[in-house]
Design a protein around this motif. Structure first.
Motif, PDB file in Angstrom:
ATOM      1  N   SER A 244      -1.188  -6.915   4.119  1.00 43.10           N
ATOM      2  CA  SER A 244      -1.011  -8.003   5.086  1.00 43.10           C
ATOM      3  C   SER A 244      -0.983  -7.501   6.528  1.00 43.10           C
ATOM      4  CB  SER A 244       0.272  -8.775   4.777  1.00 43.10           C
ATOM      5  OG  SER A 244       1.420  -7.988   5.048  1.00 43.10           O
ATOM      6  N   PHE A 245      -0.761  -6.194   6.717  1.00 48.73           N
ATOM      7  CA  PHE A 245      -0.742  -5.620   8.073  1.00 48.73           C
ATOM      8  C   PHE A 245      -2.051  -4.910   8.408  1.00 48.73           C
ATOM      9  CE2 PHE A 245       3.807  -5.866   7.050  1.00 48.73           C
ATOM     10  CZ  PHE A 245       4.266  -6.544   8.168  1.00 48.73           C
ATOM     11  N   TRP A 246      -3.049  -4.994   7.529  1.00 49.61           N
ATOM     12  CA  TRP A 246      -4.345  -4.379   7.804  1.00 49.61           C
ATOM     13  C   TRP A 246      -5.232  -5.343   8.586  1.00 49.61           C
ATOM     14  CZ3 TRP A 246      -6.261  -1.485   2.756  1.00 49.61           C
ATOM     15  CH2 TRP A 246      -5.362  -0.448   2.480  1.00 49.61           C
ATOM     16  N   ASP A 247      -6.251  -4.789   9.177  1.00 43.19           N
ATOM     17  CA  ASP A 247      -7.274  -5.590   9.854  1.00 43.19           C
ATOM     18  C   ASP A 247      -8.475  -5.730   8.919  1.00 43.19           C
ATOM     19  OD1 ASP A 247      -8.562  -7.076  11.727  1.00 43.19           O
ATOM     20  OD2 ASP A 247      -8.630  -5.502  13.270  1.00 43.19           O
TER      21      ASP A 247
ATOM     22  N   PHE B 257      -0.162  -7.019  13.609  1.00 43.75           N
ATOM     23  CA  PHE B 257       0.444  -8.319  13.337  1.00 43.75           C
ATOM     24  C   PHE B 257      -0.569  -9.455  13.495  1.00 43.75           C
ATOM     25  CE2 PHE B 257       4.248  -5.836  14.364  1.00 43.75           C
ATOM     26  CZ  PHE B 257       5.072  -6.207  13.316  1.00 43.75           C
ATOM     27  N   LYS B 258      -1.849  -9.084  13.597  1.00 43.48           N
ATOM     28  CA  LYS B 258      -2.899 -10.067  13.831  1.00 43.48           C
ATOM     29  C   LYS B 258      -2.917 -11.158  12.771  1.00 43.48           C
ATOM     30  CE  LYS B 258      -7.955 -10.377  13.780  1.00 43.48           C
ATOM     31  NZ  LYS B 258      -9.225  -9.589  13.693  1.00 43.48           N
TER      32      LYS B 258
ATOM     33  N   PRO C 107      -6.590  -9.380   3.932  1.00 47.56           N
ATOM     34  CA  PRO C 107      -5.365  -9.208   4.739  1.00 47.56           C
ATOM     35  C   PRO C 107      -4.747 -10.526   5.181  1.00 47.56           C
ATOM     36  CG  PRO C 107      -7.027  -7.633   5.412  1.00 47.56           C
ATOM     37  CD  PRO C 107      -7.706  -8.601   4.483  1.00 47.56           C
ATOM     38  N   LEU C 108      -5.576 -11.485   5.592  1.00 50.45           N
ATOM     39  CA  LEU C 108      -5.050 -12.785   6.002  1.00 50.45           C
ATOM     40  C   LEU C 108      -4.445 -13.528   4.812  1.00 50.45           C
ATOM     41  CD1 LEU C 108      -4.679 -14.820   8.268  1.00 50.45           C
ATOM     42  CD2 LEU C 108      -6.985 -15.684   7.796  1.00 50.45           C
TER      43      LEU C 108
ATOM     44  N   PRO D 190       2.778  -3.946  -7.051  1.00 53.46           N
ATOM     45  CA  PRO D 190       1.833  -4.952  -6.531  1.00 53.46           C
ATOM     46  C   PRO D 190       2.361  -5.685  -5.314  1.00 53.46           C
ATOM     47  CG  PRO D 190       1.955  -5.073  -8.922  1.00 53.46           C
ATOM     48  CD  PRO D 190       3.054  -4.159  -8.486  1.00 53.46           C
ATOM     49  N   LEU D 191       3.675  -5.995  -5.308  1.00 46.92           N
ATOM     50  CA  LEU D 191       4.253  -6.680  -4.157  1.00 46.92           C
ATOM     51  C   LEU D 191       4.196  -5.796  -2.915  1.00 46.92           C
ATOM     52  CD1 LEU D 191       5.691  -9.226  -3.199  1.00 46.92           C
ATOM     53  CD2 LEU D 191       7.860  -8.175  -3.850  1.00 46.92           C
ATOM     54  N   ALA D 192       4.463  -4.499  -3.078  1.00 46.41           N
ATOM     55  CA  ALA D 192       4.377  -3.573  -1.946  1.00 46.41           C
ATOM     56  C   ALA D 192       2.947  -3.458  -1.432  1.00 46.41           C
ATOM     57  CB  ALA D 192       4.912  -2.206  -2.361  1.00 46.41           C
ATOM     58  N   LEU D 193       1.961  -3.491  -2.339  1.00 43.82           N
ATOM     59  CA  LEU D 193       0.560  -3.423  -1.924  1.00 43.82           C
ATOM     60  C   LEU D 193       0.160  -4.669  -1.133  1.00 43.82           C
ATOM     61  CD1 LEU D 193      -1.077  -1.933  -5.139  1.00 43.82           C
ATOM     62  CD2 LEU D 193      -0.665  -0.768  -2.966  1.00 43.82           C
ATOM     63  N   VAL D 194       0.611  -5.841  -1.591  1.00 44.13           N
ATOM     64  CA  VAL D 194       0.307  -7.073  -0.861  1.00 44.13           C
ATOM     65  C   VAL D 194       0.922  -7.016   0.536  1.00 44.13           C
ATOM     66  CG1 VAL D 194       0.697  -9.560  -0.783  1.00 44.13           C
ATOM     67  CG2 VAL D 194       0.044  -8.472  -2.933  1.00 44.13           C
ATOM     68  N   LEU D 195       2.161  -6.564   0.615  1.00 42.26           N
ATOM     69  CA  LEU D 195       2.827  -6.452   1.916  1.00 42.26           C
ATOM     70  C   LEU D 195       2.088  -5.469   2.816  1.00 42.26           C
ATOM     71  CD1 LEU D 195       5.241  -7.183   3.714  1.00 42.26           C
ATOM     72  CD2 LEU D 195       6.505  -5.312   2.641  1.00 42.26           C
ATOM     73  N   MET D 196       1.640  -4.358   2.255  1.00 39.94           N
ATOM     74  CA  MET D 196       0.919  -3.360   3.047  1.00 39.94           C
ATOM     75  C   MET D 196      -0.408  -3.925   3.562  1.00 39.94           C
ATOM     76  SD  MET D 196      -0.404   0.413   1.840  1.00 39.94           S
ATOM     77  CE  MET D 196      -1.512  -0.323   0.612  1.00 39.94           C
TER      78      MET D 196
END
Length: 306
Positions: free
Chosen positions: A47-50, A62-63, A276-277, A39-45
């Motif tokens: 976070s870099f989506w638009d 990095f938006k 993502p935000l 789950p932590l890896a999914l949240v991190l992933m």
């Protein structure tokens, strides 16, 4: 006469025992990977989506992190802090106040139970009483303060009825005071349990030795009991700080939806489907909490003490 001095291998190094140890660690490792790391890896992933108003757009940008710190690196004309820094300062304020109050209350209650209650049975009874708040939902316990602290609540009726104030006090509810009060009510037990456990492990002969040496009660407390309770204090502090940093329910209910916190911002962004935000804010919050935990664990080796 010659003797045989050939070395022998320890039994623990045999392949069978090593394989058994891996099998014993497998269930906990599986749970840790499935329910924490993935789950932590999914949240991190994420976070870099638009994203747009309707969907998330897989990619790498990095938006979201730029949006989190927007305006923080440049000074505006009024000299005000950016929204992110204001929110974190508000959250840190609650953390500091709640940590200090729960530490004082938790240490006092633990000291009374450990050193002034002589019967082990009574210690168990009183300790169970301290856990009674866990028997009900957090939301129910928070709502229970409303009829007490509200404008027409019992506290204001008492104060106005006896002429202590001319009109009801407004800041008792839906304010910083009510938020801190609810936090202390909800989370003091997290401080009591580890400190009480540390105090019960203190060798009572050390207390007697300090008294025989002419130390006062305060000297014994500060130079003997407090250092030996460092592990419990640090563990309780980690519990309280991490919970308060990410809490949004208590601040929303007791603050009347008027007080900002990091957890509240993440909850609002999630409700508006800005995943993502929200994930970027969660990653920043996690990084800050981990740094706080790292700083606390530098004060004492918890694994060695336990």
């Amino acid at each position: 006469m010659s003797t045989n001095t050939s070395p022998t291998l320890p039994a623990a190094s045999t392949p069978g025992r090593t394989l058994a140890a891996w099998w014993q660690a497998l269930p906990l490792t599986t749970v840790f990977v499935l329910f924490f790391l993935i789950p932590l890896a999914l949240v991190l992933m994420v976070s870099f989506w638009d994203y747009n108003q309707y969907e998330m757009l897989p990619g790498f940008t990095f938006k979201n992190y730029i949006s989190v710190f927007e305006g923080c690196l440049s000074r505006n004309e009024s000299g005000d802090l950016c929204v992110t820094l204001k929110t974190y300062l508000s959250t840190f304020k609650f953390c500091l106040l709640v940590w200090a109050l729960t530490l004082v209350i938790g240490f006092t209650v633990s000291y009374f139970l450990a050193f002034h209650v002589k019967s082990s049975g009574m210690q168990v009874v009183l300790f169970v009483i301290c856990t009674i708040p866990f028997w009900t939902s957090n939301v129910i316990r928070m709502i229970a303060w409303v009829p007490l602290l509200g404008r027409n609540g019992l506290v204001n009726d008492f104060l106005v009825g006896y002429g202590m104030v001319d009109q009801p006090i407004e800041w008792l509810l839906f304010s910083n005071f009510s938020v801190v009060l609810a936090f202390v009510h909800l989370f003091t037990t997290f401080m009591i349990v580890p400190i009480f456990n540390s105090m019960m492990r203190i060798d009572r002969s050390l207390i007697e030795a300090a008294n025989d040496s002419g130390a006062s009660g305060w000297q014994t407390l500060w130079n003997v009991i407090v250092p030996l309770c460092r592990t419990g204090i640090i563990i309780g502090s980690i519990f309280v700080i991490t919970i308060v940093m990410g809490d949004f329910v208590t601040i929303g209910v007791m603050g009347g939806q008027q007080i900002a916190s990091v957890g509240k911002i993440i909850q609002v962004q999630t409700s508006y489907l800005q995943f993502p935000l929200a994930a970027a804010n969660a990653v920043v919050l996690l990084a800050i909490v981990l740094m706080i935990i790292w700083a606390l664990t530098r004060m004492v080796d918890i694994r060695k003490e336990l």
